[in-house]
Design a protein around this motif. Structure first.
Motif, PDB file in Angstrom:
ATOM      1  N   ASN A 190       0.869  -1.186   0.000  1.00  0.00           N
ATOM      2  CA  ASN A 190       0.000   0.000   0.000  1.00  0.00           C
ATOM      3  C   ASN A 190       0.903   1.233   0.000  1.00  0.00           C
ATOM      4  OD1 ASN A 190      -2.130   1.747   0.135  1.00  0.00           O
ATOM      5  ND2 ASN A 190      -2.842   1.135   2.157  1.00  0.00           N
ATOM      6  N   SER A 192       1.489   5.235  -1.060  1.00  0.00           N
ATOM      7  CA  SER A 192       0.833   6.503  -1.384  1.00  0.00           C
ATOM      8  C   SER A 192       1.886   7.477  -1.894  1.00  0.00           C
ATOM      9  CB  SER A 192       0.116   7.063  -0.150  1.00  0.00           C
ATOM     10  OG  SER A 192      -0.454   8.319  -0.440  1.00  0.00           O
ATOM     11  N   SER A 221      -6.704   7.262  -7.164  1.00  0.00           N
ATOM     12  CA  SER A 221      -6.120   8.602  -7.246  1.00  0.00           C
ATOM     13  C   SER A 221      -7.107   9.639  -6.748  1.00  0.00           C
ATOM     14  CB  SER A 221      -5.710   8.924  -8.691  1.00  0.00           C
ATOM     15  OG  SER A 221      -4.721   8.021  -9.154  1.00  0.00           O
ATOM     16  N   ASP A 225      -3.025  12.789  -4.184  1.00  0.00           N
ATOM     17  CA  ASP A 225      -2.112  11.654  -4.195  1.00  0.00           C
ATOM     18  C   ASP A 225      -2.693  10.514  -5.007  1.00  0.00           C
ATOM     19  OD1 ASP A 225      -4.104  10.664  -2.613  1.00  0.00           O
ATOM     20  OD2 ASP A 225      -2.908  10.460  -0.802  1.00  0.00           O
ATOM     21  N   SER A 226      -1.848   9.527  -5.249  1.00  0.00           N
ATOM     22  CA  SER A 226      -2.242   8.312  -5.951  1.00  0.00           C
ATOM     23  C   SER A 226      -1.729   7.127  -5.159  1.00  0.00           C
ATOM     24  CB  SER A 226      -1.666   8.300  -7.373  1.00  0.00           C
ATOM     25  OG  SER A 226      -2.125   7.152  -8.091  1.00  0.00           O
ATOM     26  N   ILE A 227      -2.572   6.115  -4.971  1.00  0.00           N
ATOM     27  CA  ILE A 227      -2.244   4.970  -4.112  1.00  0.00           C
ATOM     28  C   ILE A 227      -2.140   3.725  -4.983  1.00  0.00           C
ATOM     29  CG2 ILE A 227      -3.009   3.532  -2.187  1.00  0.00           C
ATOM     30  CD1 ILE A 227      -4.473   5.968  -1.100  1.00  0.00           C
ATOM     31  N   PHE A 229      -1.954  -0.261  -4.751  1.00  0.00           N
ATOM     32  CA  PHE A 229      -2.372  -1.252  -3.755  1.00  0.00           C
ATOM     33  C   PHE A 229      -2.322  -2.638  -4.363  1.00  0.00           C
ATOM     34  CE2 PHE A 229      -5.682  -3.832  -1.701  1.00  0.00           C
ATOM     35  CZ  PHE A 229      -5.232  -3.788  -0.396  1.00  0.00           C
TER      36      PHE A 229
END
Length: 479
Positions: A190, A192, A221, A225-227, A229
């Motif tokens: 995970n 970020s 997103s 921010d963009s995650i 996973f």
């Protein structure tokens, strides 16, 4: 930044009273108008008297309400395609009437059709002008309001274009992702990655230059921010992930390396190269599967064939060969090797097919060579005979010791006469200790006794005197 707003004072509602006063003259009949108009000169004449200073003791009338000065420091804080956010500071001069609020007015550039955009007075010094058309140019001004009325307006020096302010996009890659990010198989990933840019940037991801497999990797997103996973990481998820943010013709990229690791496999082969004495030489090859990370060492174990128990002889060993020492003679040994990486030690080991037998070497005893020593010696008495005294009828012994090699022959004599095998005497010679026992000596057994020792190298003699006394007779027996 705008200064702290002045306390807002709510003006009293005087409109109903004014309406009642306006209705009163309208309700009067038109005929009474001339009659009422006649005293007007008197009122005009009395005006100077009312304007004069009040007499001493009379109350001072309240001052008239006055509007505040114009607000200051008006500027645009932010804007987008449909709204404009403005802020300002409170008026420098507020007065006793306080400040009820602000009215925000706008009009399109090139016109003077000012319209208020807030239905109620704005209490704070910040306002968002919403629901505007993209591309319009607006003139904006702010007016302070209190019981004295409207203040002079403060306006922006130029018209504002209603459009999002474009900022270059920028990926803010965290420090721990600037190097290789390592995770174990089965772990949850995970990550970020924050970014900036206006309007909202378009975010795209690739892995090794190819689009992501959405079945394995999820991307979420937001505006900031963009995650990335991954619910359960696998070895195939390793690779170079690239994130691209784009605003209009501007874009920014950032890459991160994801490495998914696990335990290594066992060494490919293990063999016994040589056995000598109490030592065994081993060699092995690196494992075919290193767990997607470098091998950090090996663990070598041995087992005696009799017991079958495994014992570690080397751990965290970095080379591919080793010599195992201090083995026990006569035992048969087996050897196995584990591989190790940063995750841990391999679950299984590779066992050498050969067995090492520590042979018993033949032992030949060679006694030390000693130089022959000459122990021959002529007889020599180490203990001489001592003079003795005894009583008639009481046996006594004469003692002496002698040494010599070859073993000397011992001869006892009385008054230079060899005693021989006379039964009255008992002769014993053991380990060089010579004893002559005289059994119940009589009056004639006293004299000089001699002991002679003789061998091939010589002879020696010792002598002593034996005195035999009469027993003491009590006086009662003599009578």
């Amino acid at each position: 930044m705008p200064s702290k707003p002045a306390p807002i004072k709510k003006a009293a509602k005087k409109e109903p009273a004014k309406k009642e006063e306006e209705k009163a003259p309208e309700a009067a009949p038109a005929e009474a108008a001339p009659a009422e108009a006649s005293p007007a000169p008197a009122e005009v004449e009395a005006a100077p008297a009312e304007a004069a200073a009040p007499a001493e003791g009379e109350p001072t009338p309240p001052p008239a309400d006055e509007p505040t000065s114009a607000p200051v420091d008006l500027f645009v804080e932010d804007k987008n395609d449909t709204s404009v956010t403005i802020i300002w500071s409170q008026p420098e001069v507020v007065g006793d009437s306080g400040l009820d609020g602000y009215t925000i007015e706008i009009c399109k550039d090139g016109t003077e059709d000012w319209k208020a955009v807030n239905e109620e007075l704005q209490k704070s010094c910040r306002f968002v002008i919403k629901n505007q058309t993209t591309g319009d140019r607006l003139k904006i001004r702010v007016v302070a309001v209190n019981a004295g009325g409207r203040s002079p307006p403060v306006a922006l020096p130029e018209a504002v274009l209603v459009k999002e302010v474009a900022n270059r996009p920028k990926v803010r890659l965290p420090r721990f992702l600037r190097q290789r990010y390592v995770a174990n198989v089965g772990e949850k990933i995970n990550l970020s990655i924050p970014f900036t840019g206006k309007p909202k940037p378009v975010v795209t991801w690739t892995k090794d230059g190819q689009p992501l497999d959405t079945k394995r990797v999820n991307i979420r997103s937001t505006d900031r921010d963009s995650i990335l996973f991954i619910r359960t990481a696998e070895r195939d998820d390793s690779g170079v992930y690239e994130m691209c943010v784009k605003v209009e013709d501007f874009e920014d990229k950032a890459s991160l390396i994801l490495q998914i690791v696990e335990l290594p496999g066992p060494p490919a082969s293990v063999k016994i190269v040589d056995t000598w004495g109490f030592n065994v030489a081993l060699e092995w090859t690196a494992p075919k599967d290193n767990g997607n990370t470098e091998i950090t060492g090996y663990t070598v174990q041995k087992a005696d064939k009799k017991t079958g128990d495994w014992f570690t002889v080397l751990d965290h060993y970095h080379r591919l060969n080793a010599t195992i020492s201090d083995l026990i003679m006569g035992n048969i040994y087996k050897f196995r090797v584990f591989a190790e990486n940063k995750v841990g030690i391999s679950e299984s080991a590779t066992v050498a097919k050969e067995e090492a037998k520590i042979l018993k070497t033949a032992i030949e005893y060679k006694p030390p060579e000693y130089k022959e020593r000459d122990f021959t010696e002529a007889p020599k008495f180490t203990t001489s005979l001592n003079d003795r005294a005894t009583t008639v009828g009481y046996s006594t012994k004469l003692l002496c010791s002698v040494r010599g090699f070859p073993k000397p022959k011992v001869i006892w004599m009385k008054n230079q006469m060899i005693i021989g095998d006379d039964p009255k005497y008992r002769q014993v010679c053991v380990q060089g200790i010579c004893t002559l026992e005289i059994r119940k000596p009589g009056n004639f057994d006293g004299g000089v006794y001699s002991c002679k020792a003789k061998n091939t190298l010589g002879e020696a003699t010792v002598s002593c005197k034996l005195e035999v006394k009469q027993p003491v007779v009590p006086d009662s027996e003599k009578k």
